[in-house]
Write a protein that holds these residues in place. Sequence first.
Motif, PDB file in Angstrom:
ATOM      1  N   GLN A  81       0.571  -0.914  -0.205  1.00 48.91           N
ATOM      2  CA  GLN A  81       0.072  -0.244  -0.165  1.00 48.91           C
ATOM      3  C   GLN A  81       0.770   1.264  -0.054  1.00 48.91           C
ATOM      4  OE1 GLN A  81      -0.191  -2.936   1.783  1.00 48.91           O
ATOM      5  NE2 GLN A  81      -1.948  -2.758   3.163  1.00 48.91           N
ATOM      6  N   ASP A  82      -0.221   2.217  -0.233  1.00 47.69           N
ATOM      7  CA  ASP A  82       0.772   3.464  -0.561  1.00 47.69           C
ATOM      8  C   ASP A  82       1.474   4.464   0.832  1.00 47.69           C
ATOM      9  OD1 ASP A  82       0.109   3.695  -2.822  1.00 47.69           O
ATOM     10  OD2 ASP A  82      -1.165   4.663  -2.493  1.00 47.69           O
ATOM     11  N   ARG A  83       1.560   4.251   2.022  1.00 49.32           N
ATOM     12  CA  ARG A  83       1.717   4.675   3.687  1.00 49.32           C
ATOM     13  C   ARG A  83       1.995   3.782   4.931  1.00 49.32           C
ATOM     14  NH1 ARG A  83       1.569   8.078  -0.294  1.00 49.32           N
ATOM     15  NH2 ARG A  83      -0.319   9.055  -1.344  1.00 49.32           N
ATOM     16  N   LEU A  84       2.134   3.881   5.007  1.00 49.28           N
ATOM     17  CA  LEU A  84       2.821   3.302   6.851  1.00 49.28           C
ATOM     18  C   LEU A  84       3.130   4.034   7.870  1.00 49.28           C
ATOM     19  CD1 LEU A  84       4.482   0.628   7.873  1.00 49.28           C
ATOM     20  CD2 LEU A  84       6.602   2.614   6.802  1.00 49.28           C
ATOM     21  N   HIS A  85       2.031   3.454   8.931  1.00 46.59           N
ATOM     22  CA  HIS A  85       2.479   3.685  10.196  1.00 46.59           C
ATOM     23  C   HIS A  85       2.841   2.221  11.063  1.00 46.59           C
ATOM     24  CE1 HIS A  85       1.309   6.473  14.143  1.00 46.59           C
ATOM     25  NE2 HIS A  85       2.346   5.418  14.102  1.00 46.59           N
ATOM     26  N   PHE A  86       3.839   1.724  11.687  1.00 46.98           N
ATOM     27  CA  PHE A  86       5.312   1.037  12.476  1.00 46.98           C
ATOM     28  C   PHE A  86       5.094   1.453  13.291  1.00 46.98           C
ATOM     29  CE2 PHE A  86       7.960  -2.258  14.048  1.00 46.98           C
ATOM     30  CZ  PHE A  86       7.465  -2.693  12.852  1.00 46.98           C
ATOM     31  N   ALA A  87       4.960   0.938  14.516  1.00 47.49           N
ATOM     32  CA  ALA A  87       4.717   1.365  15.956  1.00 47.49           C
ATOM     33  C   ALA A  87       5.152  -0.404  16.698  1.00 47.49           C
ATOM     34  CB  ALA A  87       3.138   0.923  16.925  1.00 47.49           C
ATOM     35  N   SER A 191      14.657   2.451  18.581  1.00 44.81           N
ATOM     36  CA  SER A 191      15.183   0.791  18.327  1.00 44.81           C
ATOM     37  C   SER A 191      14.570   0.016  19.067  1.00 44.81           C
ATOM     38  CB  SER A 191      17.437   0.907  18.497  1.00 44.81           C
ATOM     39  OG  SER A 191      17.508   1.256  17.140  1.00 44.81           O
ATOM     40  N   GLY A 192      14.237  -1.980  18.986  1.00 46.41           N
ATOM     41  CA  GLY A 192      13.609  -2.546  19.635  1.00 46.41           C
ATOM     42  C   GLY A 192      12.789  -2.373  19.779  1.00 46.41           C
ATOM     43  N   GLY A 193      12.219  -2.567  20.813  1.00 47.07           N
ATOM     44  CA  GLY A 193      10.974  -3.786  21.009  1.00 47.07           C
ATOM     45  C   GLY A 193      10.132  -4.969  21.163  1.00 47.07           C
ATOM     46  N   ASP A 194       9.308  -5.113  22.077  1.00 48.12           N
ATOM     47  CA  ASP A 194       8.431  -6.641  22.524  1.00 48.12           C
ATOM     48  C   ASP A 194       7.994  -7.371  21.749  1.00 48.12           C
ATOM     49  OD1 ASP A 194      10.431  -6.567  24.720  1.00 48.12           O
ATOM     50  OD2 ASP A 194       8.977  -5.834  25.892  1.00 48.12           O
ATOM     51  N   LEU A 195       7.377  -5.880  21.120  1.00 49.13           N
ATOM     52  CA  LEU A 195       5.719  -6.478  19.806  1.00 49.13           C
ATOM     53  C   LEU A 195       6.223  -5.425  18.842  1.00 49.13           C
ATOM     54  CD1 LEU A 195       3.343  -7.304  22.335  1.00 49.13           C
ATOM     55  CD2 LEU A 195       4.111  -8.524  21.291  1.00 49.13           C
ATOM     56  N   CYS A 196       5.319  -5.430  18.073  1.00 50.92           N
ATOM     57  CA  CYS A 196       4.831  -4.582  16.702  1.00 50.92           C
ATOM     58  C   CYS A 196       3.967  -4.711  16.327  1.00 50.92           C
ATOM     59  CB  CYS A 196       6.449  -4.565  15.801  1.00 50.92           C
ATOM     60  SG  CYS A 196       6.565  -5.437  14.859  1.00 50.92           S
ATOM     61  N   VAL A 197       4.193  -4.209  15.262  1.00 47.66           N
ATOM     62  CA  VAL A 197       2.225  -3.643  14.283  1.00 47.66           C
ATOM     63  C   VAL A 197       2.434  -2.759  13.239  1.00 47.66           C
ATOM     64  CG1 VAL A 197      -0.432  -3.619  13.788  1.00 47.66           C
ATOM     65  CG2 VAL A 197       0.724  -4.337  16.040  1.00 47.66           C
ATOM     66  N   GLN A 198       3.222  -3.310  11.878  1.00 45.00           N
ATOM     67  CA  GLN A 198       3.177  -2.743  10.863  1.00 45.00           C
ATOM     68  C   GLN A 198       1.582  -2.489  10.460  1.00 45.00           C
ATOM     69  OE1 GLN A 198       5.496  -4.281   7.028  1.00 45.00           O
ATOM     70  NE2 GLN A 198       3.703  -4.752   7.021  1.00 45.00           N
ATOM     71  N   ALA A 199       1.339  -1.222  10.165  1.00 47.77           N
ATOM     72  CA  ALA A 199      -0.099  -0.548   9.540  1.00 47.77           C
ATOM     73  C   ALA A 199       0.319   0.213   8.392  1.00 47.77           C
ATOM     74  CB  ALA A 199      -1.129   0.071  10.329  1.00 47.77           C
ATOM     75  N   CYS A 200      -0.143  -0.371   6.910  1.00 46.84           N
ATOM     76  CA  CYS A 200       0.243  -0.111   5.893  1.00 46.84           C
ATOM     77  C   CYS A 200      -1.118   0.155   5.301  1.00 46.84           C
ATOM     78  CB  CYS A 200       0.526  -1.349   4.937  1.00 46.84           C
ATOM     79  SG  CYS A 200       2.083  -1.272   5.257  1.00 46.84           S
ATOM     80  N   ALA A 201      -1.444   0.784   4.428  1.00 49.23           N
ATOM     81  CA  ALA A 201      -3.145   1.261   4.246  1.00 49.23           C
ATOM     82  C   ALA A 201      -2.657   2.367   2.552  1.00 49.23           C
ATOM     83  CB  ALA A 201      -3.466   2.116   5.169  1.00 49.23           C
ATOM     84  N   GLN A 205      -4.478   8.037   7.089  1.00 46.44           N
ATOM     85  CA  GLN A 205      -5.654   8.486   8.451  1.00 46.44           C
ATOM     86  C   GLN A 205      -5.763   6.932   8.721  1.00 46.44           C
ATOM     87  OE1 GLN A 205      -6.988  11.759   8.821  1.00 46.44           O
ATOM     88  NE2 GLN A 205      -8.778  11.556   9.961  1.00 46.44           N
ATOM     89  N   VAL A 206      -6.340   6.113   8.084  1.00 48.30           N
ATOM     90  CA  VAL A 206      -6.675   4.642   8.571  1.00 48.30           C
ATOM     91  C   VAL A 206      -5.276   4.097   8.768  1.00 48.30           C
ATOM     92  CG1 VAL A 206      -7.092   2.769   7.186  1.00 48.30           C
ATOM     93  CG2 VAL A 206      -8.557   4.951   6.501  1.00 48.30           C
ATOM     94  N   ALA A 207      -4.500   4.303   8.277  1.00 50.15           N
ATOM     95  CA  ALA A 207      -3.068   3.671   9.272  1.00 50.15           C
ATOM     96  C   ALA A 207      -2.889   4.283  10.892  1.00 50.15           C
ATOM     97  CB  ALA A 207      -2.014   3.320   8.284  1.00 50.15           C
ATOM     98  N   VAL A 208      -2.938   5.329  10.793  1.00 49.18           N
ATOM     99  CA  VAL A 208      -2.886   6.066  11.976  1.00 49.18           C
ATOM    100  C   VAL A 208      -3.954   5.417  13.281  1.00 49.18           C
ATOM    101  CG1 VAL A 208      -3.011   8.401  13.453  1.00 49.18           C
ATOM    102  CG2 VAL A 208      -1.479   7.861  11.788  1.00 49.18           C
ATOM    103  N   HIS A 209      -4.958   5.419  12.492  1.00 46.43           N
ATOM    104  CA  HIS A 209      -6.471   5.198  13.123  1.00 46.43           C
ATOM    105  C   HIS A 209      -5.664   3.583  13.818  1.00 46.43           C
ATOM    106  CE1 HIS A 209      -9.767   2.961  13.957  1.00 46.43           C
ATOM    107  NE2 HIS A 209     -10.217   4.135  14.793  1.00 46.43           N
ATOM    108  N   ALA A 210      -5.757   2.909  13.120  1.00 46.42           N
ATOM    109  CA  ALA A 210      -5.561   1.854  13.659  1.00 46.42           C
ATOM    110  C   ALA A 210      -4.974   1.400  14.845  1.00 46.42           C
ATOM    111  CB  ALA A 210      -4.945   0.756  12.488  1.00 46.42           C
ATOM    112  N   ILE A 211      -3.345   1.663  14.517  1.00 45.87           N
ATOM    113  CA  ILE A 211      -1.927   2.237  15.538  1.00 45.87           C
ATOM    114  C   ILE A 211      -2.862   2.284  17.002  1.00 45.87           C
ATOM    115  CG2 ILE A 211       0.178   2.890  16.114  1.00 45.87           C
ATOM    116  CD1 ILE A 211       0.269   0.651  14.372  1.00 45.87           C
ATOM    117  N   ARG A 212      -3.059   3.730  16.566  1.00 49.31           N
ATOM    118  CA  ARG A 212      -3.570   4.741  17.972  1.00 49.31           C
ATOM    119  C   ARG A 212      -4.992   4.056  18.570  1.00 49.31           C
ATOM    120  NH1 ARG A 212      -7.514   9.689  16.965  1.00 49.31           N
ATOM    121  NH2 ARG A 212      -7.921  10.105  19.116  1.00 49.31           N
ATOM    122  N   ASN A 213      -5.916   3.209  17.948  1.00 51.83           N
ATOM    123  CA  ASN A 213      -6.715   2.167  18.608  1.00 51.83           C
ATOM    124  C   ASN A 213      -6.162   0.825  19.530  1.00 51.83           C
ATOM    125  OD1 ASN A 213      -9.531   3.938  18.128  1.00 51.83           O
ATOM    126  ND2 ASN A 213      -8.888   4.302  16.983  1.00 51.83           N
TER     127      ASN A 213
END
Lengths: 431, 431
Positions: A81-87, A191-201, A205-213
């Motif tokens: 997809q075009d955009r990313l929010h990775f947390a 760097s690092g992290g115990d868990l991650c979620v890669q949100a692509c959309a 706004q849909v990717a940011v919404h997903a990570i935020r929620n």
Amino acid sequence: MTDAQKTGDRQEPAAGTAAAGRPSRRSVLGWGGAGLALGAAAAGGTAAALRTGGDASPAAAAGDAVPFHGAHQAGISTPVQDRLHFAAFDVTTSDRAALVEVLKEWTAAAARMTAGHEIGEGAVPGNDELPPDDTGEALGLKPSRLTLTFGIGPGLFEKDGKDRFGLKDRRPKALIDLPVFPGDNLDAARSGGDLCVQACADDPQVAVHAIRNLARIGMGKVAIRWSQLGFGKTSSTTPDAQTPRNMMGFKDGTRNIAGTDTERLERHVWVGEKDGPDWMTGGSYLVARRIRMHIETWDRTSLAEQEDIFGRDKAEGAPVGKEREHDEPLLKAMKPDSHVRLAHPDSNNGATILRRGYSFTDGTDKLGRLDAGLFFIAYQKDVRDGFVPLQMNLARHDTLNEYIQHVGSAVFAVPPGVRDEDDWWGRALFA
Amino acid sequence: MTDAQKTGDRQEPAAGTAAAGRPSRRSVLGWGGAGLALGAAAAGGTAAALRTGGDASPAAAAGDAVPFHGAHQAGISTPVQDRLHFAAFDVTTSDRAALVEVLKEWTAAAARMTAGHEIGEGAVPGNDELPPDDTGEALGLKPSRLTLTFGIGPGLFEKDGKDRFGLKDRRPKALIDLPVFPGDNLDAARSGGDLCVQACADDPQVAVHAIRNLARIGMGKVAIRWSQLGFGKTSSTTPDAQTPRNMMGFKDGTRNIAGTDTERLERHVWVGEKDGPDWMTGGSYLVARRIRMHIETWDRTSLAEQEDIFGRDKAEGAPVGKEREHDEPLLKAMKPDSHVRLAHPDSNNGATILRRGYSFTDGTDKLGRLDAGLFFIAYQKDVRDGFVPLQMNLARHDTLNEYIQHVGSAVFAVPPGVRDEDDWWGRALFA
């Protein structure tokens, strides 16, 4: 506002009717693409859009939703997809049951959001004395091909010598702590992290919404450690589409693994039954690197030098001595320390990764330079045979290193897909 | 790569032909929208797409370019695009002629980029021993409705008591230094600026490319002071389109000034001949505020309280006691300290602004909270009759203040549009 308008998502009148009053994300979807989406849903197994009564209308399944359930997690071999929010998240609870509860809630929310639905009772619950279940900024937006891809970092298995959740023995051998590479200048806070979620959309706004929620659902048990927005994809997994350009102006990802190339995916990306551990079969390993580009310096470099450094021409993306982007590279024609030659599988005993990175620009640093570059994401069957030898070779020899610096790093085990409604992210690990 | 492939933009073979080899931004544009775009170009006066021989093909004018030349700058009343990159610059040279040269070069580059062309000789100049004129990451991308809107901050007229460029007497009375508002917590590094460029486009890579290339052109004479990406528009200037939602989940900008409402634009946005100074006739004044939202706190607030704070319902956006979003608000029905009531012109002696803000998320702060909110942009005929009284009222009374904080601030005089090829940003000021 009438009570009817405040009714939760699942009790709502037929979606797509103006009379419904409340514009839920699905009510704005047209019926045009319903057949297509239903087909996709069927192909993906138990699609979220078909799971509940209220969601079964063609309007609910319309458009551009990527099936959430399947053998592999979406967001790896599926079209980029075009955009990313990775947390990346730190787990702040020490209570295993509480963590499991978060993962179950996350999975349910992810299934809904990727299908274009609000989570829980939505942004407008029946009881308005409570905070809404969904923060609402994606109301009225399409699914936008949202994928949510979940990973588990080394720290979940062992941190500071402690076996926090009784998982130490289940740590995959392939989930190594990455070595220090020459030139690394890593910021621990990125760097690092115990868990991650890669949100692509396709809609940020849909990717940011997903990570935020997801962060909101996990509050008190997990906390965002760092997050990164990407505004433009680099590598694609659909080789027939135009190859996107990175911030250096070059096409990036010409020879990436195609999402339809089952043979290469099985060989280089998906963990097989023999690879172990069992809970990772069908999964993959993710390496994320925040690569800052010194673009002001790059922009003062001559075209000839830029093309020598990459080993491809800038306009067409053709390898040295060839005419077209997709012509087979002749490595010997390239300078020994050119990027494409050094990164080629033939220069790395066959090491091959699936790339899925995004360009980023995070404003300006204190020297007035754009804080811009590539948020590199790679998937592979085993980090030790993929990113590690590849990056060691690049870090030692690549002339591109004069213009880039790795400033963030993380590695995650990405479990297989969520099979059905009863399954959840990490179930096989915690079983 | 052949010499033919390296030929500069203007010497290229007919655009749109596969034989051209080099994929310039215009060669990927189809012929389908040519008639439409030519019409738009004609309406906008001398459109960039018609300026040179090579640019005169229908393919060059195709698609979604916003005319650069006209009585007003584009990017104010023109339809709001999806993405933003806003940059504030410090002028680092003390040489007036050098500054003027930058402004002329910026204007020429802006005309080309907004039309979907590379700047100068492009990313692949004839002489490959030189750095390319264009950084190239927008090669192959459409114009994407890119607008570049230029503004001049107070510091250009006077800084630290110095009249740096002999412009002190030409400073508009309306270009005030903004007062300190209650609750302000401004970061100097994210405030102010001698110049600004607002880049809006539907593709963020196009907006980022534009700011980067303008910064590069100005190197050694101007430097980016701060910049901000916005991923999602809030207010629109096309009231028939769906009103977008901000990060609090509420529709934002329902009663914004429409781009087609000439009467309101003349009354509230455009500087008239009688308003003075002469060089600002047809211009406007821009206020930018970086508004951080405490979204984690907001997300724990009940729906009823959220709706009371705004004075509208969350789903439909209808004012209190009304059914539909665009129903006329009954201010008396709202709580006295609700946001919509306090911001309404009737509560501010008619003060009205054109809003053009964007949602932002810049990763995570040191406490793990999303650094997210609204990058507020407002245009008005006179800041003293627009943003200042409005914000003073809101800052003193708005219950929303519990959930937001203004952390960046800037004000700029936005000159009228560039009339033709011989005109340039700020010409009338420096004349």
